[in-house]
Motif scaffolding. Sequence first.
Motif, PDB file in Angstrom:
ATOM      1  N   UNK A  42       0.874  -1.177   0.000  1.00  0.00           N
ATOM      2  CA  UNK A  42       0.000   0.000   0.000  1.00  0.00           C
ATOM      3  C   UNK A  42       0.909   1.224   0.000  1.00  0.00           C
ATOM      4  N   UNK A  43       1.044   1.840  -1.168  1.00  0.00           N
ATOM      5  CA  UNK A  43       1.980   2.950  -1.326  1.00  0.00           C
ATOM      6  C   UNK A  43       1.285   4.287  -1.107  1.00  0.00           C
ATOM      7  N   UNK A  44       1.834   5.078  -0.203  1.00  0.00           N
ATOM      8  CA  UNK A  44       1.355   6.432   0.052  1.00  0.00           C
ATOM      9  C   UNK A  44       2.427   7.398  -0.431  1.00  0.00           C
ATOM     10  N   UNK A  45       2.039   8.346  -1.260  1.00  0.00           N
ATOM     11  CA  UNK A  45       2.983   9.286  -1.857  1.00  0.00           C
ATOM     12  C   UNK A  45       2.685  10.687  -1.341  1.00  0.00           C
ATOM     13  N   UNK A  46       3.739  11.385  -0.909  1.00  0.00           N
ATOM     14  CA  UNK A  46       3.569  12.781  -0.504  1.00  0.00           C
ATOM     15  C   UNK A  46       4.630  13.626  -1.202  1.00  0.00           C
ATOM     16  N   UNK A  47       4.235  14.828  -1.570  1.00  0.00           N
ATOM     17  CA  UNK A  47       5.105  15.766  -2.295  1.00  0.00           C
ATOM     18  C   UNK A  47       5.323  17.026  -1.473  1.00  0.00           C
ATOM     19  N   UNK A  48       6.552  17.523  -1.491  1.00  0.00           N
ATOM     20  CA  UNK A  48       6.839  18.839  -0.917  1.00  0.00           C
ATOM     21  C   UNK A  48       7.794  19.556  -1.856  1.00  0.00           C
ATOM     22  N   UNK A  72       9.941  -2.279  -8.395  1.00  0.00           N
ATOM     23  CA  UNK A  72       9.824  -1.463  -9.605  1.00  0.00           C
ATOM     24  C   UNK A  72       8.635  -0.507  -9.519  1.00  0.00           C
ATOM     25  N   UNK A  73       8.557   0.238  -8.410  1.00  0.00           N
ATOM     26  CA  UNK A  73       7.479   1.212  -8.235  1.00  0.00           C
ATOM     27  C   UNK A  73       7.716   2.386  -9.186  1.00  0.00           C
ATOM     28  N   UNK A  74       6.710   2.678  -9.998  1.00  0.00           N
ATOM     29  CA  UNK A  74       6.808   3.770 -10.977  1.00  0.00           C
ATOM     30  C   UNK A  74       5.649   4.732 -10.730  1.00  0.00           C
ATOM     31  N   UNK A  75       5.995   6.002 -10.545  1.00  0.00           N
ATOM     32  CA  UNK A  75       4.988   7.023 -10.250  1.00  0.00           C
ATOM     33  C   UNK A  75       5.115   8.131 -11.281  1.00  0.00           C
ATOM     34  N   UNK A  76       3.994   8.478 -11.909  1.00  0.00           N
ATOM     35  CA  UNK A  76       3.960   9.531 -12.925  1.00  0.00           C
ATOM     36  C   UNK A  76       3.332  10.794 -12.334  1.00  0.00           C
ATOM     37  N   UNK A  77       3.924  11.940 -12.674  1.00  0.00           N
ATOM     38  CA  UNK A  77       3.463  13.231 -12.169  1.00  0.00           C
ATOM     39  C   UNK A  77       3.192  14.170 -13.332  1.00  0.00           C
ATOM     40  N   UNK A  78       2.235  15.078 -13.125  1.00  0.00           N
ATOM     41  CA  UNK A  78       1.948  16.137 -14.093  1.00  0.00           C
ATOM     42  C   UNK A  78       1.949  17.469 -13.364  1.00  0.00           C
ATOM     43  N   UNK A  79       2.660  18.441 -13.935  1.00  0.00           N
ATOM     44  CA  UNK A  79       2.700  19.793 -13.395  1.00  0.00           C
ATOM     45  C   UNK A  79       1.665  20.625 -14.146  1.00  0.00           C
ATOM     46  N   UNK A  80       0.804  21.297 -13.403  1.00  0.00           N
ATOM     47  CA  UNK A  80      -0.228  22.138 -14.020  1.00  0.00           C
ATOM     48  C   UNK A  80       0.098  23.610 -13.780  1.00  0.00           C
ATOM     49  N   UNK A  81      -0.144  24.396 -14.816  1.00  0.00           N
ATOM     50  CA  UNK A  81       0.009  25.842 -14.735  1.00  0.00           C
ATOM     51  C   UNK A  81      -1.171  26.471 -15.460  1.00  0.00           C
ATOM     52  N   UNK A  82      -1.963  27.231 -14.730  1.00  0.00           N
ATOM     53  CA  UNK A  82      -3.174  27.875 -15.254  1.00  0.00           C
ATOM     54  C   UNK A  82      -4.113  26.864 -15.904  1.00  0.00           C
ATOM     55  N   UNK A  83      -4.267  25.715 -15.254  1.00  0.00           N
ATOM     56  CA  UNK A  83      -5.232  24.713 -15.712  1.00  0.00           C
ATOM     57  C   UNK A  83      -4.760  23.819 -16.841  1.00  0.00           C
ATOM     58  N   UNK A  84      -3.546  24.004 -17.320  1.00  0.00           N
ATOM     59  CA  UNK A  84      -3.037  23.187 -18.419  1.00  0.00           C
ATOM     60  C   UNK A  84      -1.785  22.443 -17.969  1.00  0.00           C
ATOM     61  N   UNK A 118       0.772  19.968  -8.656  1.00  0.00           N
ATOM     62  CA  UNK A 118       1.331  18.734  -9.198  1.00  0.00           C
ATOM     63  C   UNK A 118       0.337  17.626  -8.892  1.00  0.00           C
ATOM     64  N   UNK A 119       0.012  16.848  -9.912  1.00  0.00           N
ATOM     65  CA  UNK A 119      -0.951  15.768  -9.769  1.00  0.00           C
ATOM     66  C   UNK A 119      -0.231  14.441  -9.982  1.00  0.00           C
ATOM     67  N   UNK A 120      -0.514  13.481  -9.100  1.00  0.00           N
ATOM     68  CA  UNK A 120       0.010  12.131  -9.287  1.00  0.00           C
ATOM     69  C   UNK A 120      -0.892  11.452 -10.306  1.00  0.00           C
ATOM     70  N   UNK A 121      -0.312  11.123 -11.437  1.00  0.00           N
ATOM     71  CA  UNK A 121      -1.085  10.569 -12.540  1.00  0.00           C
ATOM     72  C   UNK A 121      -1.311   9.074 -12.387  1.00  0.00           C
ATOM     73  N   UNK A 122      -0.269   8.324 -12.025  1.00  0.00           N
ATOM     74  CA  UNK A 122      -0.418   6.885 -11.851  1.00  0.00           C
ATOM     75  C   UNK A 122       0.660   6.333 -10.936  1.00  0.00           C
ATOM     76  N   UNK A 123       0.321   5.219 -10.268  1.00  0.00           N
ATOM     77  CA  UNK A 123       1.269   4.490  -9.444  1.00  0.00           C
ATOM     78  C   UNK A 123       1.187   3.035  -9.866  1.00  0.00           C
ATOM     79  N   UNK A 124       2.332   2.468 -10.230  1.00  0.00           N
ATOM     80  CA  UNK A 124       2.353   1.049 -10.592  1.00  0.00           C
ATOM     81  C   UNK A 124       3.549   0.390  -9.916  1.00  0.00           C
TER      82      UNK A 124
END
Length: 128
Positions: A42-48, A72-84, A118-124
């Motif tokens: 059970x992976x819990x991810x926190x960002x600072x 082989x935990x792989x976590x994808x992130x997306x950075x948003x700026x002004x909704x994009x 920053x949004x966590x897109x996926x965790x595998x």
Amino acid sequence: MTNKEERNILETITFYSGILILIILLSYLGFRIFQNDSNPPELLVSLTKDPNSAGNKYKVEIENMGQKTAEAAKISFELYYKGKVAGKAELEIDFVPQRSKEIGFIVFPGQQFPGDSVVINSISYIQP
């Protein structure tokens, strides 16, 4: 006449204390062996945000609260700026052992402006 050797009280207390500790230890280990360890990772991810760096560098803490190791935990992130979506990053960690914490860093290269979120897109991960 028999020559009976008497123990002193300290020897007796030490002997029985050692036996008691050994029984408790063996009981605990036996319980852990037969305990149901079927709970998955059970992976819990926190960002600072890293305050010491310019741009968009983030500290990522991955904590495994489960009973099994995640490989082989792989976590994808997306950075948003002004909704994009302004940038994407990915972090891969080889092992996240049970009940442990791993730390990594992600950087969104080429992004001079601060992102809104920053949004966590996926965790595998792979369960061994």
